[in-house]
Design an enzyme around this catalytic site. Structure first.
Site, PDB file in Angstrom:
ATOM      1  N   ASP A  44       0.817  -1.210   0.000  1.00 56.10           N
ATOM      2  CA  ASP A  44       0.000   0.000   0.000  1.00 56.10           C
ATOM      3  C   ASP A  44       0.860   1.273   0.000  1.00 56.10           C
ATOM      4  O   ASP A  44       0.437   2.310  -0.489  1.00 56.10           O
ATOM      5  CB  ASP A  44      -0.933  -0.011   1.210  1.00 56.10           C
ATOM      6  CG  ASP A  44      -2.100   0.938   1.017  1.00 56.10           C
ATOM      7  OD1 ASP A  44      -2.862   0.718   0.063  1.00 56.10           O
ATOM      8  OD2 ASP A  44      -2.210   1.917   1.779  1.00 56.10           O
ATOM      9  N   GLY A  48       6.856   4.069  -6.241  1.00 54.82           N
ATOM     10  CA  GLY A  48       7.466   4.096  -7.578  1.00 54.82           C
ATOM     11  C   GLY A  48       6.691   3.325  -8.614  1.00 54.82           C
ATOM     12  O   GLY A  48       6.149   3.897  -9.559  1.00 54.82           O
ATOM     13  N   GLU A 113      14.020   4.581 -13.001  1.00 51.40           N
ATOM     14  CA  GLU A 113      14.578   4.520 -11.650  1.00 51.40           C
ATOM     15  C   GLU A 113      16.004   3.994 -11.716  1.00 51.40           C
ATOM     16  O   GLU A 113      16.425   3.445 -12.745  1.00 51.40           O
ATOM     17  CB  GLU A 113      13.702   3.645 -10.740  1.00 51.40           C
ATOM     18  CG  GLU A 113      12.331   4.270 -10.489  1.00 51.40           C
ATOM     19  CD  GLU A 113      11.418   3.447  -9.597  1.00 51.40           C
ATOM     20  OE1 GLU A 113      11.796   2.349  -9.192  1.00 51.40           O
ATOM     21  OE2 GLU A 113      10.307   3.933  -9.315  1.00 51.40           O
ATOM     22  N   HIS A 238      16.636   2.271   1.502  1.00 54.47           N
ATOM     23  CA  HIS A 238      16.206   3.230   0.480  1.00 54.47           C
ATOM     24  C   HIS A 238      16.927   4.539   0.768  1.00 54.47           C
ATOM     25  O   HIS A 238      16.961   4.993   1.908  1.00 54.47           O
ATOM     26  CB  HIS A 238      14.685   3.429   0.552  1.00 54.47           C
ATOM     27  CG  HIS A 238      14.149   4.100  -0.678  1.00 54.47           C
ATOM     28  ND1 HIS A 238      14.409   5.416  -0.975  1.00 54.47           N
ATOM     29  CD2 HIS A 238      13.387   3.624  -1.695  1.00 54.47           C
ATOM     30  CE1 HIS A 238      13.824   5.720  -2.125  1.00 54.47           C
ATOM     31  NE2 HIS A 238      13.201   4.647  -2.586  1.00 54.47           N
ATOM     32  N   ARG A 284      20.645   1.643  -5.779  1.00 54.53           N
ATOM     33  CA  ARG A 284      20.364   2.161  -4.439  1.00 54.53           C
ATOM     34  C   ARG A 284      21.460   1.985  -3.416  1.00 54.53           C
ATOM     35  O   ARG A 284      21.643   2.817  -2.542  1.00 54.53           O
ATOM     36  CB  ARG A 284      19.143   1.442  -3.899  1.00 54.53           C
ATOM     37  CG  ARG A 284      17.926   2.136  -4.283  1.00 54.53           C
ATOM     38  CD  ARG A 284      16.755   1.444  -3.727  1.00 54.53           C
ATOM     39  NE  ARG A 284      15.674   1.824  -4.595  1.00 54.53           N
ATOM     40  CZ  ARG A 284      14.487   1.316  -4.563  1.00 54.53           C
ATOM     41  NH1 ARG A 284      14.209   0.377  -3.703  1.00 54.53           N
ATOM     42  NH2 ARG A 284      13.569   1.748  -5.383  1.00 54.53           N
ATOM     43  N   HIS A 345      14.477  -0.657   3.900  1.00 50.39           N
ATOM     44  CA  HIS A 345      13.367  -0.621   2.951  1.00 50.39           C
ATOM     45  C   HIS A 345      12.912  -2.003   2.508  1.00 50.39           C
ATOM     46  O   HIS A 345      11.717  -2.270   2.420  1.00 50.39           O
ATOM     47  CB  HIS A 345      13.832   0.188   1.741  1.00 50.39           C
ATOM     48  CG  HIS A 345      12.798   0.412   0.684  1.00 50.39           C
ATOM     49  ND1 HIS A 345      11.600   1.034   0.944  1.00 50.39           N
ATOM     50  CD2 HIS A 345      12.789   0.098  -0.643  1.00 50.39           C
ATOM     51  CE1 HIS A 345      10.898   1.098  -0.186  1.00 50.39           C
ATOM     52  NE2 HIS A 345      11.581   0.535  -1.151  1.00 50.39           N
ATOM     53  N   GLU A 369       8.018 -10.588  -0.456  1.00 53.14           N
ATOM     54  CA  GLU A 369       9.275 -10.219   0.230  1.00 53.14           C
ATOM     55  C   GLU A 369       9.714 -11.271   1.245  1.00 53.14           C
ATOM     56  O   GLU A 369      10.901 -11.396   1.540  1.00 53.14           O
ATOM     57  CB  GLU A 369       9.112  -8.856   0.901  1.00 53.14           C
ATOM     58  CG  GLU A 369      10.443  -8.284   1.374  1.00 53.14           C
ATOM     59  CD  GLU A 369      10.329  -6.876   1.940  1.00 53.14           C
ATOM     60  OE1 GLU A 369       9.283  -6.218   1.730  1.00 53.14           O
ATOM     61  OE2 GLU A 369      11.282  -6.448   2.617  1.00 53.14           O
ATOM     62  N   ARG A 380      18.441  -5.489  -4.925  1.00 55.31           N
ATOM     63  CA  ARG A 380      17.230  -5.514  -5.763  1.00 55.31           C
ATOM     64  C   ARG A 380      17.195  -4.315  -6.702  1.00 55.31           C
ATOM     65  O   ARG A 380      17.414  -3.172  -6.280  1.00 55.31           O
ATOM     66  CB  ARG A 380      15.986  -5.486  -4.868  1.00 55.31           C
ATOM     67  CG  ARG A 380      14.692  -5.402  -5.632  1.00 55.31           C
ATOM     68  CD  ARG A 380      13.529  -5.399  -4.679  1.00 55.31           C
ATOM     69  NE  ARG A 380      13.500  -4.222  -3.866  1.00 55.31           N
ATOM     70  CZ  ARG A 380      12.762  -3.139  -4.117  1.00 55.31           C
ATOM     71  NH1 ARG A 380      11.986  -3.101  -5.183  1.00 55.31           N
ATOM     72  NH2 ARG A 380      12.793  -2.112  -3.312  1.00 55.31           N
TER      73      ARG A 380
END
Ligand code: SIN
Length: 529
Positions: A44, A48, A113, A238, A284, A345, A369, A380
């Site tokens: 939810d 991105g 991204e 993140h 990231r 994250h 996950e 990832r």
């Protein structure tokens, strides 16, 4: 204490759980056990989007290459291949179930991204997860074969044999014990197939983009059942969560950097050029480490993401959620740089599962996950996680329907017994240990690690874990106690995994072994025995 019998039990109500429930409901009755109201999930909050090859000029090989490069040698090419080639079918399915992705001139509007060589991120403005969750939840709520059990916390798997005596392969999963929050009772849910879709464990860390429910319950239950947890050292931080006292867990999507956002440190200087030729669009791990290094070097509390050179009307339309949230906190992203810090994250590791979501324990599947499928490897690629959730929800639902069609729940129905447990009298132990674990994980097992820090973390966790285990058996379970037990269990697993990887690769960076080593070009696996 009641006994509920179903054909399938799904633990978790994010994208993976809901899509699996929808599919399983075609062949039997499904119980969805979820800790709070069903929409409270990592899905939810996902901003991105979902990565898939849909545009001319893009192709599977490019998406595969980007995923493998980001995974730093530990992604399983076979799994990467199958996930990426099945992506378009899963996108069509989400759309058929009512998901509305953003369009431009009749085609999907595609975002960019970090780590992607092409624009390929389908999104619903900047609230993609919310839109997918809405569509799936509406679908599932309308299905009479699906029963939701909100405010029920999964406690442990119900097994045929004791895990200390029977190896997972020879054991059978019969169901799940779950705590009903309203009554404090633990009920038995029995089914021939249990699907863990309970998400990650961001709450193991003091700062996280995840909601409060992400305490790694499925991973910890599987571990206690004797299953292996794989690659748990690879925790993705993140790079950009909003830094503001009133903004708990609010993500500033990577998509902002995709549209040209610039990270600025001390004196407003752009610093990413000092860390990577890809600058703000480096993967990231590199961006998070760069920010961490800038914060340590300058002593600042945050860096800033500057969007002010983009047109205000574009920012308001493309990022309405982020714009509105920041404005409520007094930050106008069209004029003010956004204060940001990294936060835990996503877990690239989890319960080892095969290409159909099957675990080593017959009757137990793991998707999303909570699972380690081999897609992400050591890091990832952005927006590959909702994709993985959908692909494996589909595959696990097909396998679960096929593996044991119509079989009744095997074995004697196990009832929960409370023994001599009594209501807790010292809740302060819980709050104290909760805070201590999360702080020590942040400080000693965070973005940059070292042998010394990991050893310190390990020694502290040993003491805390013993205290929690004793407390757990003396007192009646509550959601707080279950969650504490789970984050303590996973903190221990993450530390063990991190200590065993004497190299730096992907998301695992240690100052004592700053380079990757061919000796460690394999997944880490940790089990209880
Ligand atoms: C983001 O919007 O930056 C999060 C996307 C992801 O975690 O894949």
């Amino acid at each position: 204490m009641a006994i509920f019998k179903f054909d399938f039990i799904v633990v978790g109500s994010g994208a993976a759980g809901l899509l699996a429930a929808h599919k399983l409901a075609g062949t039997g009755r499904v119980a969805v056990i979820t800790k709070r109201s069903p929409e409270i999930s990592n899905t939810d909050l996902a901003q991105g989007g979902i990565a898939a090859v849909t545009a001319p000029g893009d192709n599977f090989d490019l998406h595969i290459a980007d995923t493998l490069r980001t995974g730093a040698g530990l992604s399983d090419p076979r799994v990467v291949n199958l996930v990426i080639s099945e992506a378009p079918a899963r996108i069509r399915e989400l759309v058929a179930l009512g998901t509305r992705f953003s369009l431009r001139q009749g085609a999907y509007e595609l975002g960019l991204e970090g780590g992607h060589s092409r624009r390929r991120i389908l999104h619903a403005a900047d609230a993609t997860g919310h839109e997918i969750e809405r569509a799936l939840l509406e679908t599932c709520k309308a299905d009479r074969n699906i029963t939701f059990f909100p405010f029920y916390s999964a406690v442990d798997l119900i097994l045929k044999g004791r895990p200390a005596r029977v190896r997972p392969k020879k054991n059978v999963c019969l169901g799940v014990y779950a705590l009903e929050e309203a009554t404090g009772r633990v009920h038995s849910f029995l089914a021939p197939a249990v699907v863990l879709a309970s998400g990650g464990a961001g709450k193991v860390y003091r700062y996280t983009s995840n909601p409060d429910v992400t305490t790694g319950d499925g991973m910890a239950m599987a571990y206690r059942a004797g299953l292996r947890l794989v690659n748990m050292e690879f925790v993705q931080f993140h790079p950009t969560c909003l830094y503001h006292p009133q903004a708990k867990s609010f993500l500033i999507s990577e998509a902002l950097r995709g549209e040209g956002g610039i990270l600025r440190g001390e004196g407003g200087k752009a610093f990413m050029k000092n860390y990577s030729r890809y600058r703000e669009l480096a993967p990231r791990d590199i961006v998070a480490r760069a920010i961490d290094s800038e914060l340590k070097r300058t002593g600042a509390d945050c860096v800033h993401l500057d969007m002010t050179r983009l047109k205000a009307a574009f920012l308001r339309k493309r990022f309405p959620t982020i714009y509105a949230k920041c404005l409520r906190l007094g930050i106008d992203i069209t004029r003010d740089p956004i204060p940001v810090v990294p936060a835990a994250h996503f877990f690239c590791g989890g319960v080892r599962s095969d290409e159909h979501g099957r675990t080593a324990l017959p009757g137990l599947y793991a998707i999303g996950e909570v699972a380690h499928t081999g897609l992400h490897g050591a890091n990832r690629l952005a927006s590959n996680s909702l994709l993985e959730a959908c692909v494996f929800a589909h595959r696990a639902a097909e396998a679960a329907g096929r593996d044991r069609p119509g079989l009744p729940a095997a074995g004697k129905p196990a009832r929960w017994t409370t023994g001599n447990a009594r209501p807790s009298d010292e809740a302060v132990i819980m709050t104290h240990n909760w805070d201590e674990i999360r702080t020590l994980m942040w400080n000693y097992v965070g973005i940059v690690r070292s042998d010394k820090r990991l050893a310190r973390a390990s020694a502290r966790m040993k003491v805390i874990s013993e205290e929690i285990v004793k407390y757990y058996w003396d007192f009646l379970p509550t959601r707080d106690l279950l969650e504490l037990r789970n984050i303590a269990c996973l903190a221990g697993v993450i530390i063990r995994s991190a200590r065993s990887r004497k190299e730096s690769r992907g998301l695992h960076y240690t100052v004592d072994y700053p380079k990757p080593s061919a000796k460690f070009l394999r997944p880490t696996a940790v089990d209880r025995y």
